[in-house]
Design a protein around this motif. Structure first.
Motif, mmCIF file in Angstrom:
data_model
loop_
_atom_site.group_PDB
_atom_site.id
_atom_site.type_symbol
_atom_site.label_atom_id
_atom_site.label_comp_id
_atom_site.label_asym_id
_atom_site.label_seq_id
_atom_site.Cartn_x
_atom_site.Cartn_y
_atom_site.Cartn_z
ATOM 1 N N LYS A 244 0.813 -1.214 0.000
ATOM 2 C CA LYS A 244 0.000 0.000 0.000
ATOM 3 C C LYS A 244 0.848 1.265 0.000
ATOM 4 O O LYS A 244 0.321 2.365 -0.148
ATOM 5 C CB LYS A 244 -0.933 0.005 1.215
ATOM 6 N N ARG A 245 2.163 1.114 0.182
ATOM 7 C CA ARG A 245 3.038 2.282 0.182
ATOM 8 C C ARG A 245 3.014 2.942 -1.195
ATOM 9 O O ARG A 245 3.005 2.263 -2.213
ATOM 10 C CB ARG A 245 4.470 1.886 0.548
ATOM 11 N N PRO A 246 3.039 4.268 -1.241
ATOM 12 C CA PRO A 246 2.990 4.953 -2.543
ATOM 13 C C PRO A 246 4.295 4.785 -3.311
ATOM 14 O O PRO A 246 5.327 4.399 -2.753
ATOM 15 C CB PRO A 246 2.777 6.421 -2.147
ATOM 16 N N MET A 247 4.233 5.066 -4.579
ATOM 17 C CA MET A 247 5.430 5.006 -5.421
ATOM 18 C C MET A 247 6.395 6.134 -5.053
ATOM 19 O O MET A 247 5.976 7.273 -4.809
ATOM 20 C CB MET A 247 5.040 5.127 -6.898
ATOM 21 N N ALA A 248 7.677 5.814 -4.988
ATOM 22 C CA ALA A 248 8.694 6.830 -4.706
ATOM 23 C C ALA A 248 8.619 7.936 -5.765
ATOM 24 O O ALA A 248 8.382 7.661 -6.949
ATOM 25 C CB ALA A 248 10.078 6.194 -4.698
ATOM 26 N N LYS A 249 8.830 9.170 -5.340
ATOM 27 C CA LYS A 249 8.655 10.307 -6.242
ATOM 28 C C LYS A 249 9.579 10.221 -7.451
ATOM 29 O O LYS A 249 9.209 10.612 -8.554
ATOM 30 C CB LYS A 249 8.888 11.612 -5.476
ATOM 31 N N ARG A 250 10.802 9.712 -7.235
ATOM 32 C CA ARG A 250 11.748 9.651 -8.365
ATOM 33 C C ARG A 250 11.265 8.670 -9.433
ATOM 34 O O ARG A 250 11.611 8.818 -10.600
ATOM 35 C CB ARG A 250 13.150 9.280 -7.875
ATOM 36 N N LEU A 251 10.473 7.668 -9.034
ATOM 37 C CA LEU A 251 9.877 6.759 -10.017
ATOM 38 C C LEU A 251 8.670 7.404 -10.673
ATOM 39 O O LEU A 251 8.493 7.302 -11.889
ATOM 40 C CB LEU A 251 9.460 5.445 -9.360
ATOM 41 N N ALA A 252 7.852 8.068 -9.868
ATOM 42 C CA ALA A 252 6.617 8.664 -10.383
ATOM 43 C C ALA A 252 6.911 9.734 -11.432
ATOM 44 O O ALA A 252 6.064 9.993 -12.302
ATOM 45 C CB ALA A 252 5.808 9.262 -9.237
ATOM 46 N N ARG A 253 8.089 10.345 -11.377
ATOM 47 C CA ARG A 253 8.443 11.374 -12.360
ATOM 48 C C ARG A 253 8.678 10.781 -13.750
ATOM 49 O O ARG A 253 8.651 11.505 -14.752
ATOM 50 C CB ARG A 253 9.684 12.148 -11.903
ATOM 51 N N SER A 254 8.930 9.473 -13.821
ATOM 52 C CA SER A 254 9.154 8.824 -15.103
ATOM 53 C C SER A 254 7.831 8.290 -15.644
ATOM 54 O O SER A 254 7.225 7.399 -15.053
ATOM 55 C CB SER A 254 10.159 7.674 -14.968
ATOM 56 N N ARG A 255 7.384 8.808 -16.781
ATOM 57 C CA ARG A 255 6.141 8.343 -17.379
ATOM 58 C C ARG A 255 6.272 6.886 -17.819
ATOM 59 O O ARG A 255 5.296 6.131 -17.767
ATOM 60 C CB ARG A 255 5.785 9.221 -18.579
ATOM 61 N N ILE A 256 7.457 6.498 -18.251
ATOM 62 C CA ILE A 256 7.677 5.122 -18.710
ATOM 63 C C ILE A 256 7.534 4.153 -17.555
ATOM 64 O O ILE A 256 6.817 3.146 -17.643
ATOM 65 C CB ILE A 256 9.058 4.995 -19.378
ATOM 66 N N VAL A 257 8.216 4.442 -16.438
ATOM 67 C CA VAL A 257 8.146 3.575 -15.264
ATOM 68 C C VAL A 257 6.720 3.519 -14.740
ATOM 69 O O VAL A 257 6.204 2.438 -14.419
ATOM 70 C CB VAL A 257 9.121 4.052 -14.169
ATOM 71 N N SER A 258 6.077 4.663 -14.649
ATOM 72 C CA SER A 258 4.708 4.716 -14.123
ATOM 73 C C SER A 258 3.750 3.922 -15.011
ATOM 74 O O SER A 258 2.900 3.172 -14.508
ATOM 75 C CB SER A 258 4.234 6.168 -14.019
ATOM 76 N N PHE A 259 3.886 4.069 -16.336
ATOM 77 C CA PHE A 259 3.000 3.358 -17.256
ATOM 78 C C PHE A 259 3.171 1.849 -17.116
ATOM 79 O O PHE A 259 2.184 1.114 -17.021
ATOM 80 C CB PHE A 259 3.287 3.787 -18.695
ATOM 81 N N PHE A 260 4.417 1.371 -17.124
ATOM 82 C CA PHE A 260 4.663 -0.064 -17.022
ATOM 83 C C PHE A 260 4.207 -0.609 -15.673
ATOM 84 O O PHE A 260 3.741 -1.751 -15.589
ATOM 85 C CB PHE A 260 6.146 -0.371 -17.256
ATOM 86 N N ASP A 261 4.344 0.204 -14.617
ATOM 87 C CA ASP A 261 3.919 -0.268 -13.298
ATOM 88 C C ASP A 261 2.407 -0.371 -13.216
ATOM 89 O O ASP A 261 1.869 -1.312 -12.637
ATOM 90 C CB ASP A 261 4.456 0.673 -12.216
ATOM 91 N N GLN A 262 1.711 0.582 -13.815
ATOM 92 C CA GLN A 262 0.249 0.566 -13.770
ATOM 93 C C GLN A 262 -0.338 -0.557 -14.619
ATOM 94 O O GLN A 262 -1.436 -1.034 -14.354
ATOM 95 C CB GLN A 262 -0.291 1.914 -14.261
ATOM 96 N N HIS A 263 0.403 -0.994 -15.635
ATOM 97 C CA HIS A 263 -0.104 -2.009 -16.561
ATOM 98 C C HIS A 263 0.785 -3.247 -16.554
ATOM 99 O O HIS A 263 0.918 -3.922 -17.575
ATOM 100 C CB HIS A 263 -0.193 -1.434 -17.979
ATOM 101 N N TYR A 264 1.341 -3.559 -15.399
ATOM 102 C CA TYR A 264 2.313 -4.647 -15.325
ATOM 103 C C TYR A 264 1.721 -5.993 -15.752
ATOM 104 O O TYR A 264 2.339 -6.727 -16.535
ATOM 105 C CB TYR A 264 2.883 -4.761 -13.908
ATOM 106 N N LEU A 265 0.543 -6.329 -15.270
ATOM 107 C CA LEU A 265 -0.040 -7.645 -15.563
ATOM 108 C C LEU A 265 -0.355 -7.833 -17.045
ATOM 109 O O LEU A 265 0.034 -8.847 -17.636
ATOM 110 C CB LEU A 265 -1.277 -7.879 -14.702
ATOM 111 N N PRO A 266 -1.049 -6.900 -17.698
ATOM 112 C CA PRO A 266 -1.288 -7.108 -19.134
ATOM 113 C C PRO A 266 -0.009 -7.107 -19.961
ATOM 114 O O PRO A 266 0.107 -7.876 -20.927
ATOM 115 C CB PRO A 266 -2.208 -5.945 -19.523
ATOM 116 N N ILE A 267 0.956 -6.270 -19.591
ATOM 117 C CA ILE A 267 2.230 -6.273 -20.325
ATOM 118 C C ILE A 267 2.953 -7.595 -20.124
ATOM 119 O O ILE A 267 3.518 -8.162 -21.067
ATOM 120 C CB ILE A 267 3.113 -5.086 -19.877
#
Length: 305
Positions: A156-179
């Protein structure tokens, strides 16, 4: 003045119940590797048993090469994730970030949000209560137990800010299962179909596919063993070097907690150092290609050897 509550060891704090059991981790750590081994053995047996399948001797060296290549590819996800993204030891441009996240999907590393949060927790409480994988709480726990049994609050911990700044990392994390489904199911299925339609060898395709699965499993377990267990305990030098070869240098851990912000785990000079610490070497290559910059290197690794 009130005192802070005393933390229990994580191996005691997290109950070994079905509520805390993580099925996806069971699949990635145990079931999928077992399917790979059984699939490879089954393919070889079928090749010997049925002459029509045309099992050739040269299939085996190709399978070994695919296994080694898969180990390398997986390390090119975990290595940059750990050294650069996790410890903020430099900057990766968008193409390099894309390479890292795709390789992490291939390596079945799960949510990068959780990966980074767990590793940050490890550095805050290293070898103490609160460390997610403290080997003093049991070698099996540090190897796989902490992956199989989880505290729901951890994810439940939020994503670290340095990760959230990357659109690529954020996109892949949000869609990890379908990818992951695309990478591990749809793409292999498409390859089988193409080979079948072109009249190629389904047996060779199966052997290469299972060799890749085995390579991913070797790298996965070499990392959890080499870093979480061997890296925090005394071990023979040959064990450390073997695990380092399988992890791209991640198992060279003796310096890491003293200087975590280093993109190299062995000295910069020396052919053997650069071959064994190939995660660091590939990061240097990315810098030469202008896909990364502002690296941090531990002072002892800059000096000549």
């Amino acid at each position: 003045m009130s005192q802070l509550p005393i933390r229990l060891p994580r191996a005691e704090e997290i109950k070994r119940t079905w509520r805390h059991f993580d099925i996806p981790s069971l699949f990635s750590a145990i079931i999928y590797p077992a399917l790979g081994v059984l699939g490879f053995i089954g393919a070889v047996i079928a090749g010997f048993a049925f002459s029509g399948l045309h099992l050739a001797w040269w299939y085996f060296p190709i399978c070994i090469a695919v296994t080694a290549l898969t180990v390398f590819i997986c390390n090119q996800g975990i290595g940059p994730l750990h050294r650069v993204i996790q410890h903020n030891a430099g900057e990766l441009r968008a193409p390099a970030q894309l390479m890292v996240v795709i390789n992490c999907v291939i390596a079945m590393q799960g949510s990068l949000k959780d990966w980074v949060n767990y590793h940050s927790q490890h550095h805050r409480h290293s070898d103490q209560p609160g460390d997610p994988h403290n080997p003093a709480e049991g070698k099996f726990w540090a190897w796989m137990g902490w992956i199989l049994w989880r505290d729901p609050e951890d994810v439940k911990r939020p994503m670290a800010k340095r990760l959230a700044r990357s659109r690529i990392v954020s996109f892949f994390d949000q869609h990890y299962l379908p990818i992951s489904a695309i990478v591990h199911l749809l793409i292999p299925a498409a390859i089988y179909l193409i080979v079948f339609l072109l009249g190629g060898s389904i047996l060779l395709t199966l052997m290469l596919h299972t060799a890749a699965i085995i390579g991913r499993a070797i790298q996965f377990h070499a990392t959890t063993l080499g870093v979480n267990v061997v890296g925090h305990m005394k071990a023979p030098a040959w064990v450390v070097w073997l695990l380092a070869v399988l992890t791209g240098g991640e198992a060279f851990h003796e310096h890491h907690h003293a200087f975590p912000r280093s993109i190299l785990h062995r000295p910069r000079k020396g052919i053997i150092n650069r071959l064994v610490d190939y995660n660091g070497t590939m990061l240097l290559v990315l810098e030469k290609l202008r896909l990364a910059r502002n690296y941090q290197i531990a002072p002892q690794f800059i000096e000549k050897v």
